[in-house]
Design an enzyme around this catalytic site. Structure first.
Site, PDB file in Angstrom:
ATOM      1  CD  GLU A  83      -5.716  -5.000  -3.214  1.00  0.00           C
ATOM      2  OE1 GLU A  83      -6.420  -4.288  -2.463  1.00  0.00           O
ATOM      3  OE2 GLU A  83      -6.200  -5.727  -4.092  1.00  0.00           O
ATOM      4  CB  CYS A 143      -4.236  -0.280   4.195  1.00  0.00           C
ATOM      5  SG  CYS A 143      -4.638  -2.035   4.124  1.00  0.00           S
TER       6      CYS A 143
END
Length: 478
Positions: A226, A260
Site C-alpha cells: 500500500e 497517502c
C-alpha cells in the site's frame, strides 16, 4: 537491505524475530483449523484494546507529532480501526463459508463437486507507517485476524511513543504466539522484511516498497504493498468551484497533508484558475486561522520533513512559480496550505509525492488534456473528480487509479466494504472488508470425484479409443 542482517543493532532483534516467527508458526500449525469463535475472540480483544486505551494512544500520537488533535486522531486512527474490526467480526462466518464452483458436464450430473475453502496463510508480517500509526496497523490487522493468521507487526520508528504504546498494549491483550510487535529503527525493519512470512503487508513510500518487495522475494513471500504517489484532482468545466475548493482543502489539510491519499495536485480549466486559487486560500484560512497556534492543525512529523517541504517551495519560487500562502503570518513556523500556480515540470512538487500541505494547481484547455496529463504519470493511489456526469464518465473510463472519489476527495477509503489498494507504482493488492479477508487467506480449491468410474466412462484408461476421441472432438469444436 542485506546490511541490516549483519548490523550489530539488528542482530539481537533478528534472533528474537526468528524465534518469534518459529513460535508463531508452530502454534498456528498445532491449532488448525481456526474456528470462527477463536477469530471473533481475537477481533473482540483488539476492539477492547482500542476502545479502552484510545486516550492513551491519542496522547502518544500527539507527543510524536508535536501537536495532533485528539479528536482528529480518534476520527482518523481509532474510529476506522474499530470499524474495520467490528465489520470483520460481524461478517466473519459468512466470509468463512466455502464457495461452490461449477463442474463441467457430464461430471456435474455424475455427482462430482468443486468448491473453494478459505484457510489462513500462517504467519503474517505487517509493516505500518507513521502518518496514521494506529489505523494503518489495526486495519490490516483486522483482516489478518479475521482470516485466522498469527501476526508480527513492525510499527514505524518515526512515531516511537505510539509504537511503544502499541507494543505494550498488544502484549497485554494477546499472547506472543498470537500477535507480536517488534520495535526498532530502519535496520530492524529491513531485517523484519526478510523473515520468511507467509504474507507480508507493507504501507509506506514507493521507494521503500521496492526494497520490501526485493527482501520478500528471497523467501518467495507474497506481498501487499500500500504505497502512495501523486493523487490528482480534476475539476471539470462548470463545476461548483466554491464547494470543490472547500472539499479539496479539507482533504489536503487533514493531518497537515501527511496522507497517502491527500490531493497532490489540481487540474482545472485554465480560465478558472484566477477564481479557484483565492477560493482555496479562503477555505484554508476559514478552517485553520493562524496555523502555528491553531490547536486543530497537526504539526509536520519532524524537522527533516519540514526541510523537505521548504526545499520544494524554495525551488518553486526560484523557478518563477507563483506561490500563495494561506497564512497571514510571515515565516509561519507551521507549514500552512500553500498553493503553487502552474509549476513547471521537473520540480520536486511536480515529480515527488508531496506528503504535506503544498498544492500545485495546473490549468488545462480541454478535459482530454487533463486526462492525458494524468495518464502520462505513474498510476495514482487515488483520483478525485468534480464536474458533470458526462465529464465524469470520460475520466472514469480513460484513467486508471487505485480508487476514485467523485465530488469529494479521500472518502472512498472510509467505505469498509470497498477494496482499498493501489496499482502500479501506488501499490499492489487490496484490503478492507471481505477483500482483506481474501488477501490474507489461501483460497484452496477442492474437487470431489463422482462415485462412478469416471476415467472408464471417458475412455481415459489406455489403450485410448473411440470414447476419448468423441470427447476430444467435442472439446475442439468452435
Amino acid at each position: 537491505m542485506s546490511a541490516a542482517v549483519n548490523s550489530p543493532i539488528a542482530n539481537p532483534e533478528l534472533a528474537r524475530m526468528t524465534d518469534l516467527i518459529a513460535r508463531q508458526r508452530r502454534a498456528f500449525t498445532d491449532d488448525l483449523p481456526v474456528p470462527a469463535a477463536v477469530r471473533a475472540d481475537r477481533l473482540t480483544r483488539a476492539i477492547d484494546l482500542l476502545v479502552t486505551h484510545s486516550d492513551e494512544l491519542c496522547a502518544a500520537m500527539n507527543d510524536d507529532f508535536g501537536r495532533r488533535p485528539a479528536l482528529l486522531s480518534k476520527f482518523t486512527d481509532l474510529g476506522p480501526s474499530v470499524t474495520a474490526l467490528k465489520h470483520a467480526r460481524a461478517h466473519l462466518k459468512r466470509w468463512m463459508r466455502r464457495e461452490r464452483r461449477a463442474v463441467r458436464f457430464p461430471l456435474n450430473l455424475l455427482g462430482a463437486r468443486a468448491w473453494i475453502e478459505f484457510q489462513p496463510k500462517g504467519v503474517v508480517g505487517i509493516i505500518s507507517p507513521w502518518n496514521f500509526p494506529v489505523n494503518l496497523t489495526f486495519s490490516p490487522l483486522a483482516a489478518a485476524l479475521a482470516a485466522g493468521n498469527r501476526i508480527m507487526i513492525k510499527p514505524s520508528e518515526a512515531t516511537p511513543r505510539t509504537s511503544a504504546a502499541i507494543a505494550e498494549l498488544i502484549e497485554r491483550f494477546f499472547d506472543l504466539d498470537e500477535i507480536a510487535v517488534i520495535t526498532g529503527d530502519a535496520e530492524v525493519g529491513a531485517a523484519f522484511s526478510r523473515l520468511p512470512f507467509d504474507h507480508l503487508f507493507f504501507t509506506g513510500s514507493t521507494a521503500v516498497g521496492r526494497k520490501v518487495m526485493q527482501a520478500a522475494a528471497d523467501n518467495l513471500t507474497p506481498v501487499t504493498l500500500e504505497l502512495g504517489g501523486k493523487s490528482p484532482v480534476i475539476v471539470g468545466a462548470g463545476a461548483d468551484l466554491k464547494t470543490a475548493a472547500r472539499r479539496i482543502v479539507l482533504g489536503k489539510l487533514v493531518n497537515a497533508g501527511q496522507v497517502c491519499l491527500a490531493p497532490d495536485y489540481v487540474l482545472a480549466p485554465r480560465q478558472q484558475l484566477e477564481e479557484l486559487v483565492p477560493l482555496l486560500i479562503a477555505a484554508a484560512r476559514a478552517m485553520y486561522p493562524n496555523p502555528a497556534e491553531n490547536p486543530d492543525y497537526t504539526h509536520i512529523i519532524n524537522p527533516r520533513h519540514q526541510r523537505r517541504l521548504q526545499a520544494y517551495l524554495d525551488e518553486a519560487r526560484a523557478a518563477g512559480s507563483e506561490v500563495v500562502s494561506a497564512s497571514e503570518q510571515a515565516d509561519d513556523p507551521a507549514v500552512p496550505l500553500t498553493v503553487i500556480v502552474e509549476p513547471p515540470a521537473g520540480l520536486g512538487v511536480t515529480s515527488e509525492e508531496i506528503f504535506g500541505p503544498l498544492l500545485p494547481v495546473h490549468g488545462y484547455d480541454t478535459l482530454e488534456e487533463a486526462i492525458d496529463y494524468v495518464n502520462a504519470r505513474p498510476r495514482p493511489l487515488g483520483l478525485y473528480f468534480f464536474g458533470r456526469e458526462d465529464q465524469r464518465r470520460a475520466v472514469l473510463d480513460r484513467t486508471i487509479a487505485g480508487g476514485v472519489t467523485v465530488d469529494d476527495v479521500i472518502f472512498h477509503v472510509s467505505v469498509e466494504d470497498l477494496p482499498f489498494g493501489g496499482i502500479g507504482a501506488s501499490g499492489m493488492g487490496v484490503y478492507h472488508g471481505v477483500d482483506g479477508f481474501k488477501t490474507f487467506s489461501h483460497a484452496k480449491p477442492v474437487y470431489r470425484q463422482a462415485r462412478v468410474d469416471v476415467a472408464g466412462l471417458l475412455g481415459l484408461i489406455p489403450p485410448y479409443g473411440k470414447k476419448l476421441k468423441r470427447i476430444v472432438d467435442w472439446d475442439l469444436k468452435r
